[in-house]
Enzyme design. Sequence first.
Site, PDB file in Angstrom:
ATOM      1  N   ASN A  26       0.847  -1.192   0.000  1.00  0.00           N
ATOM      2  CA  ASN A  26       0.000   0.000   0.000  1.00  0.00           C
ATOM      3  C   ASN A  26       0.885   1.247   0.000  1.00  0.00           C
ATOM      4  OD1 ASN A  26      -1.689   2.112   0.554  1.00  0.00           O
ATOM      5  ND2 ASN A  26      -2.910   1.018   2.085  1.00  0.00           N
ATOM      6  N   CYS A  56      -2.308   4.962   0.490  1.00  0.00           N
ATOM      7  CA  CYS A  56      -3.389   5.431   1.363  1.00  0.00           C
ATOM      8  C   CYS A  56      -3.236   6.923   1.590  1.00  0.00           C
ATOM      9  CB  CYS A  56      -3.383   4.704   2.704  1.00  0.00           C
ATOM     10  SG  CYS A  56      -4.628   5.398   3.815  1.00  0.00           S
ATOM     11  N   CYS A  70     -40.808  11.248 -28.936  1.00  0.00           N
ATOM     12  CA  CYS A  70     -40.513  12.491 -28.214  1.00  0.00           C
ATOM     13  C   CYS A  70     -41.683  12.863 -27.286  1.00  0.00           C
ATOM     14  CB  CYS A  70     -40.279  13.611 -29.211  1.00  0.00           C
ATOM     15  SG  CYS A  70     -40.037  15.219 -28.453  1.00  0.00           S
ATOM     16  N   CYS A  79     -25.541  21.581 -36.887  1.00  0.00           N
ATOM     17  CA  CYS A  79     -25.219  20.671 -35.779  1.00  0.00           C
ATOM     18  C   CYS A  79     -23.715  20.451 -35.659  1.00  0.00           C
ATOM     19  CB  CYS A  79     -25.920  19.332 -35.989  1.00  0.00           C
ATOM     20  SG  CYS A  79     -25.442  18.114 -34.745  1.00  0.00           S
ATOM     21  N   CYS A  94     -27.240  17.064 -26.613  1.00  0.00           N
ATOM     22  CA  CYS A  94     -28.690  16.868 -26.577  1.00  0.00           C
ATOM     23  C   CYS A  94     -29.026  15.423 -26.226  1.00  0.00           C
ATOM     24  CB  CYS A  94     -29.318  17.262 -27.909  1.00  0.00           C
ATOM     25  SG  CYS A  94     -28.507  16.513 -29.334  1.00  0.00           S
TER      26      CYS A  94
END
Lengths: 434, 431
Positions: free
Chosen positions: B138, B141, B347, B381, B387
């Site tokens: 380790n 940490c 939609c 676009c 979207c």
Amino acid sequence: MSKQYDFSRALAEADRCLLCHDAPCSKGCPANTDPGKFIKKFKMQNIKGAIRTIKENNILGGACGVLCPTARLCEKECSASHLDRPIKIGKIQEFLVRHGREINFKVFEKPEVTGKKVAIIGSGPAGISCGAALARKGYQVTIFEKMEEPGGVLRYGVPSYRFGKDSLKKELKDVTDLGVEFKCSHPIQEKGEVQDLLSKGFQAVFIATGLWDAADLFDKKPAGVYNSVDFLSSPHTIQSDLIKDQVAGKKVAVIGGGSVAMDCAGFAQTLGAQDVYLIYRRSFNQMPAEPDEKIESLENNIHFLILNQPKDYITDDTGKITGIKLARTQLAKAKKDQRRVPVEVKDSQWSLDIDIVVEAIGNKAFEDSGKIYPGVDLDAKKLIKASLEDCRTSQEGIFAGGDIVRGPSLVVNAVQDGKTAANTIDSYLKQRKA
Amino acid sequence: MNKKDIDLSIDFCGVKFKNPFLLSSSPVSNSAEMVARSFEAGWAGVAFKTLNSDTTPIIHPSPRMNGIQYGNKKLVGLQNAEMISDRPLKENLADFLYLKKKYPDHVLISSIMGFSNDEWAYLAKVSEDNGADMLELNFSCPHMSVEGAGHHVGKAFDLIEKFTATVKRAVSIPVMAKMTPNITDMTEPALYAKRGGADAIAAINTVLGISQIDLNQFTPKPNVFGLGTISGTSGPAIKPIGLRFISEMAKCKELALPLSGMGGIETWVDALEYILLGASTLQVTTGIIHYGYDIVEDLIEGLTDFMVEKKITKIEDLVGRALTNLTTTDKFDLKRQGRAEYNLDKCVGCGQCYTVCKDAGGFALDWDGDKRQPVLDKDKCLSCMICSFVCPICDIISYKEMPDTWKRQDAVVMGKDLEDQLNFQPFKQPI
Ligand SMILES: Cc1cc2nc3c(=O)[nH]c(=O)nc-3n(C[C@H](O)[C@H](O)[C@H](O)COP(=O)(O)OP(=O)(O)OC[C@H]3O[C@@H](n4cnc5c(N)ncnc54)[C@H](O)[C@@H]3O)c2cc1C
Ligand SMILES: Cc1cc2nc3c(=O)[nH]c(=O)nc-3n(C[C@H](O)[C@H](O)[C@H](O)COP(=O)(O)O)c2cc1C
Ligand code: SF4
């Protein structure tokens, strides 16, 4: 009918699930469906696993998702009810089964036939469920069905607007894919024919013939009066056009207050009835139909004539129905725990102009239904005496379940009986072999 | 092909795992009583909660975690300021013996953290002597406040090499180095670990952050009696960071070590993404903190079904499969362009697409107020697709490639009339 879920709606609803420890919904299903599990699987993107969880337990999981009165089964104890409303388990279940087909997911592999031959009489939910379970255990299953098409009430009872015949077809395909053979237009009708099957190579028989006789209201049945069985099955019979013509633009009265009556009323409406009356002699709350069915029927402009007792049919001189004589009723005081009974109000008779009447006051077993299985013990109503624990009848090798044992019940109960019977038959045949 | 043909087992540093799913070192692997239950549920192994050698008293702050909520979604991330194991070493080791005795086929990885060279060697040795199949060092940490420990090591690369080498000398079982993500490049410290002799790399530990502030007490959470701290974030929110580090190490030819991936794994899809980017074992903490050990059933079933569908029988054949398609932006074919395609059958008329396209996209949508529907001006676009990220319905908005004859309209210039007042010379590279 409320809209079917698409993927995002189903997931949004599943997201409301609280993933309860020791999920209460999973204890509410008579056929042991485990919604706690399949919803969690769905949430963890293990979608195929979710579908597998449903279908392995209930071959008619799609039908049950639509037809089960979930409000008093799985959804009844849903912990989310304490927040606002229960999770719509049935709708998620229906979506998952449908989605499985869309993604071409096959839950079952064709099992190898290892076992013996079993005959099933009747292709309703009980017969289908038993057949599928036995096939998965390797048995060779033949289902004898008297009608032209399989499905029982799912095909000849429940109207299409509630459960589409296309969905039924697809769910039945899972059964034939398992190797179950349907012999349609094949009534078992000779005296003792069920027992005969046992000597014709079948090692066990499961009787799942349901209830197809309709109770009559009066002795007479003038032209224009139908019973619910003939009326609802008409789309699939030669009466189809006749009934359509008779109902379109006309005044229809349905007599009865159960789920079948609601279906008859709704079906009359889809045929273009001008007005549909629902006549019931007790109160609204006493109607045995499910609460949401009743509300839906009211909202769909079915005219509820509650607390009205039919007295007689009025006919014209050709004998065709033109009206019903009705009397108003009042509920008597409750006697102990009993249902309050309707009592006629004095001098309250009136008559309702009507063109068509549908009697939906209960399905029952045919009087002579026991003919094909003499020796199998029946009760006074001609229902087969069998324990729901194991579906054994009084005769060895003959098992029974579904409505012909329980009386009018539910699809999900029939499914459970089919599974129970399959397990009993399996251990019975294994024992006999040993 | 069916489920029976699928083999989820994997060889990792010569150790056999029956499936790639392990508990990572954390509260979920705190004791044998818990780990045993996880094994019963289906986990193949455990990186046990990081051992300490009782020289430094370990007391966890109280409370020590804070959940990160997004709208009604719980635990999209988790903040924790927990220390390494607060159990006496003897008890942890006794638990090792129990686990190895009861579950010999499950893999026990001892996670250790020393505060000195000798302590690393000591912890490594006692782990091996008491049944550990592997070690996890380790180096990561973020809450151990002692210099020369935890992520302080992870950021001092020479210490990584030194401690790894020390451990390697002390034991013969495989050694894995667990890395902190709180640096810019993980391959570099990973190479130090390799030089020290590491057999594998585990990543990531938690990402330093602040999840929330108690607005009444002006204190970051977890609010430990009026004080907060910068601490470790884990869970779904950090998955992109974990995937990034794993993929970079997997791509590093010089490193070429097996990788144990973690950070935000909850579902089989998350796990598979780690595998496709080069991890061959997977570790989980926050997913278990959220849902319990049972998620392993879904990890196994979901991955198995996927492999059946793709006709891939062994995990090895999936490891790193997405790496060849992972590149840098300069390799993109920028001549190929596309745009959003709308199919409005389903939609519901919420108009979120319109709002975001107007305020953050190419203003390519118009709004038909009578129909309550967006109207796409295709040539405007940008194909940013935002979207589609906000649309509540599946399948309404998709991406469509356009032929090379297609040309996107330029953004409107509002100051067209003011161009003569421009104060501007084009940039010229000085020679
Ligand atoms: C109109 C209607 C609507 C219902 N709606 C719901 C609902 O929404 N939800 C719900 O849970 N339950 C509903 N039920 C109840 C449910 O359909 C039944 O409980 C269930 O179908 C019983 O299944 P079964 O297999 O026992 O019998 P059935 O479905 O009745 O099937 C029996 C089959 O056996 C065949 N058969 C009969 N005799 C013979 C013979 N001698 N030889 C060969 N074949 C024979 C029949 O043709 C039939 O196909 C409804 C019932 C009706 C009538
Ligand atoms: C409460 C908590 C305690 C943790 N303790 C340790 C630890 O003692 N040793 C360690 O190596 N990692 C520890 N971690 C880090 C996890 O093992 C893991 O690397 C990290 O949480 C990312 O994975 P996850 O998103 O699945 O949680 C801890 C994480 C949490 C949330
Ligand atoms: S999870 Fe358990 S241990 Fe933790 S605070 Fe809640 S009750 Fe206490």
